[in-house]
Design an enzyme around this catalytic site. Structure first.
Site, short mmCIF file in Angstrom:
data_model
loop_
_atom_site.label_atom_id
_atom_site.label_comp_id
_atom_site.label_asym_id
_atom_site.label_seq_id
_atom_site.Cartn_x
_atom_site.Cartn_y
_atom_site.Cartn_z
N ASP A 159 12.24 3.49 11.07
CA ASP A 159 10.83 3.57 10.92
C ASP A 159 10.17 2.10 10.63
OD1 ASP A 159 8.24 4.70 10.46
OD2 ASP A 159 8.42 4.96 8.48
N LYS A 219 7.98 4.49 -5.96
CA LYS A 219 7.69 5.56 -5.03
C LYS A 219 7.97 7.10 -5.62
CE LYS A 219 8.00 5.12 -0.55
NZ LYS A 219 8.59 4.85 0.83
N GLY A 244 -0.36 3.02 -2.30
CA GLY A 244 -0.45 3.52 -1.01
C GLY A 244 0.17 5.08 -0.81
N VAL A 251 3.19 5.88 -3.57
CA VAL A 251 3.48 4.47 -4.44
C VAL A 251 2.52 4.03 -5.30
CG1 VAL A 251 4.42 2.08 -4.07
CG2 VAL A 251 4.91 4.07 -2.15
N PHE A 259 6.82 9.87 2.87
CA PHE A 259 7.91 10.68 1.94
C PHE A 259 7.44 10.75 0.49
CE2 PHE A 259 10.33 8.89 5.35
CZ PHE A 259 11.11 9.56 5.65
N GLY A 260 6.09 10.03 0.42
CA GLY A 260 5.50 10.20 -1.06
C GLY A 260 4.46 9.16 -1.40
N GLY A 279 2.81 7.45 1.86
CA GLY A 279 3.59 7.44 3.08
C GLY A 279 4.02 8.57 3.51
N1 LIG Z 1 7.41 -2.77 -2.88
C1 LIG Z 1 6.07 -2.57 -2.60
N2 LIG Z 1 5.04 -3.45 -3.13
C2 LIG Z 1 3.89 -3.27 -3.06
N3 LIG Z 1 3.34 -2.44 -2.37
C3 LIG Z 1 4.29 -1.46 -1.62
C4 LIG Z 1 5.45 -1.52 -1.93
N4 LIG Z 1 6.05 -0.53 -1.37
C5 LIG Z 1 5.02 0.16 -0.69
N5 LIG Z 1 3.74 -0.47 -1.15
C6 LIG Z 1 2.55 -0.07 -0.61
O1 LIG Z 1 2.24 1.50 -0.50
C7 LIG Z 1 2.00 1.77 0.70
C8 LIG Z 1 2.67 3.17 1.03
O2 LIG Z 1 4.16 2.94 1.05
P1 LIG Z 1 5.27 3.93 1.74
O3 LIG Z 1 6.38 3.39 1.82
O4 LIG Z 1 5.12 5.11 0.99
O5 LIG Z 1 4.75 4.25 3.15
P2 LIG Z 1 4.35 3.64 4.58
O6 LIG Z 1 5.15 2.34 4.41
O7 LIG Z 1 2.90 3.04 4.27
O8 LIG Z 1 4.38 4.51 5.77
P3 LIG Z 1 5.78 5.47 5.86
O9 LIG Z 1 6.16 6.22 4.78
O10 LIG Z 1 5.35 6.17 7.07
O11 LIG Z 1 7.07 4.46 6.16
C9 LIG Z 1 2.34 0.82 1.87
O12 LIG Z 1 1.87 0.81 3.06
C10 LIG Z 1 2.34 -0.40 0.75
O13 LIG Z 1 0.91 -1.12 0.88
#
Ligand SMILES: Nc1ncnc2c1ncn2[C@@H]1O[C@H](COP(=O)(O)OP(=O)(O)OP(=O)(O)O)[C@@H](O)[C@H]1O
Length: 320
Positions: A173, A61, A40, A47, A44-45, A42
């Site tokens: 957040d 990430k 996914g 993942v 900040f970058g 988000g």
């Molecule tokens: N530790 C993890 N294990 C499994 N999936 C993850 C993990 N961290 C992030 N993801 C997946 O990657 C996606 C993107 O994560 P990210 O933290 O970059 O952004 P976000 O939480 O969707 O949005 P924001 O950055 O605005 O908080 C998440 O929505 C999640 O589904």
């Protein structure tokens, strides 16, 4: 060598990872940050899923190239501090990388060679994805018992960040996409402490730019940049209402505040019809959650309930 009972006693490579990880290693385990490994994206970058040699997984990430992260020493210090934050309901930060790389970029119609610092954060992997993907869809929505345990877990995690650290960590957040679920649907708060790496104002700007994020931001934070643990309580309230009602931003009808909408709509009869076969104890839990959620989203931050009270209420302990 460390072993992991959940892996049938086979050695755990994850627990032996050094804190600082080379960029080449992260490239290797993510298949060169391939699109197939993308979990996914988000604010900040992006993942990616990283797979270690023995099949264990981590989430990597990769912070956006232009992220104005803290200088190297400060970044390292903050990350090491964040790695010490360990609680069942907080996603574990297991490693990081902060490494300069040569890159060719286009600048004013010419290609030039520059040093770009790649910053990456590695987290424990949450196999059941995030809460946003399951609570709003009736076909994937967990039963009430699971929803209640998810709410309790999130509140315990936030209690830890606000009350059990030397210096409280304000999340800034909290929203369903930042609540990850492990194999057993135990919730884990992710993306905590990013304001310490990016600065508070940059965190606010990045968050505002994410579609839908404003609905979770306390008005004093959204409009005036005021930060306190009480702004997290507002976001927690929206989250609790969403998990309880299954409705996004506990959506309201025109010309009615969302809180009035919930107060009027979520009568005993409505709750009973929404959750079939709820026993009396569960019905009381639903009502307690709605009550807590409404107290969290008060526009006046001083009137919001505290995380200590919330955890007590959810555990059936009431203030004398
Ligand atoms: N530790 C993890 N294990 C499994 N999936 C993850 C993990 N961290 C992030 N993801 C997946 O990657 C996606 C993107 O994560 P990210 O933290 O970059 O952004 P976000 O939480 O969707 O949005 P924001 O950055 O605005 O908080 C998440 O929505 C999640 O589904």
């Amino acid at each position: 060598m460390a072993t992991d009972a959940s892996r049938g006693g086979t050695p755990s490579l994850l627990s032996t990872l050094p804190k600082e990880l080379p960029l080449d290693f992260l490239k290797e385990i993510t298949d060169g940050f391939s699109p197939e490994r993308k979990l996914g994206k988000g604010a900040f970058g992006t993942v990616y899923k990283g797979i270690l040699q023995n099949g264990e997984m981590i989430a990597v990430k990769k912070l956006a190239d232009n992220s104005p992260v803290a200088p190297e020493k400060q970044f390292q210090n903050e990350v090491v501090n964040l790695m010490a934050v360990q609680h069942e309901n907080i996603v574990k930060l297991v490693g990081y990388c902060h490494q300069a790389q040569k890159k060719v970029i286009e600048h004013n119609g010419r290609y030039i060679l520059v040093d770009v610092v790649e910053s990456l954060l590695c987290y424990e992997y949450a196999p059941n994805g995030n809460l946003d993907k399951c609570i709003f869809d009736t076909s994937s929505r967990p039963d009430w018992k699971t929803c209640f345990n998810i709410i309790k877990g999130i509140c315990q995690g936030l209690h830890f960040l606000h009350k059990e650290m030397d210096k409280p960590i304000v999340h800034l957040d909290l929203q369903p996409a930042n609540i990850l679920l492990d194999d057993n649907m135990v919730p884990k708060i992710s993306d905590f402490g990013l304001s310490r790496l990016f600065g508070e104002e940059q965190t606010r700007i990045n968050t505002i730019n994410v579609v839908g994020a404003k609905g979770y931001m306390a008005p004093e934070y959204l409009y005036r940049g005021e930060i306190s643990t009480r702004s997290d309580i507002y976001s927690l309230g929206v989250l609790i209402m969403e998990i309880t009602t299954g409705e996004k931003n506990f959506s309201s009808e025109k010309d009615m505040s969302a809180r009035d909408f919930v107060r009027q709509t979520w009568t005993d009869e409505h709750i009973a019809s929404k959750y079939s076969s709820l026993d009396a104890g569960s019905l009381q839990e639903v009502k307690t959650c709605i009550d807590i959620g409404l107290k969290c989203v008060d526009i006046d931050q001083r009137k919001r309930t505290s995380i200590v009270e919330i955890v007590d209420k959810l555990n059936g302990r009431h203030a004398p």
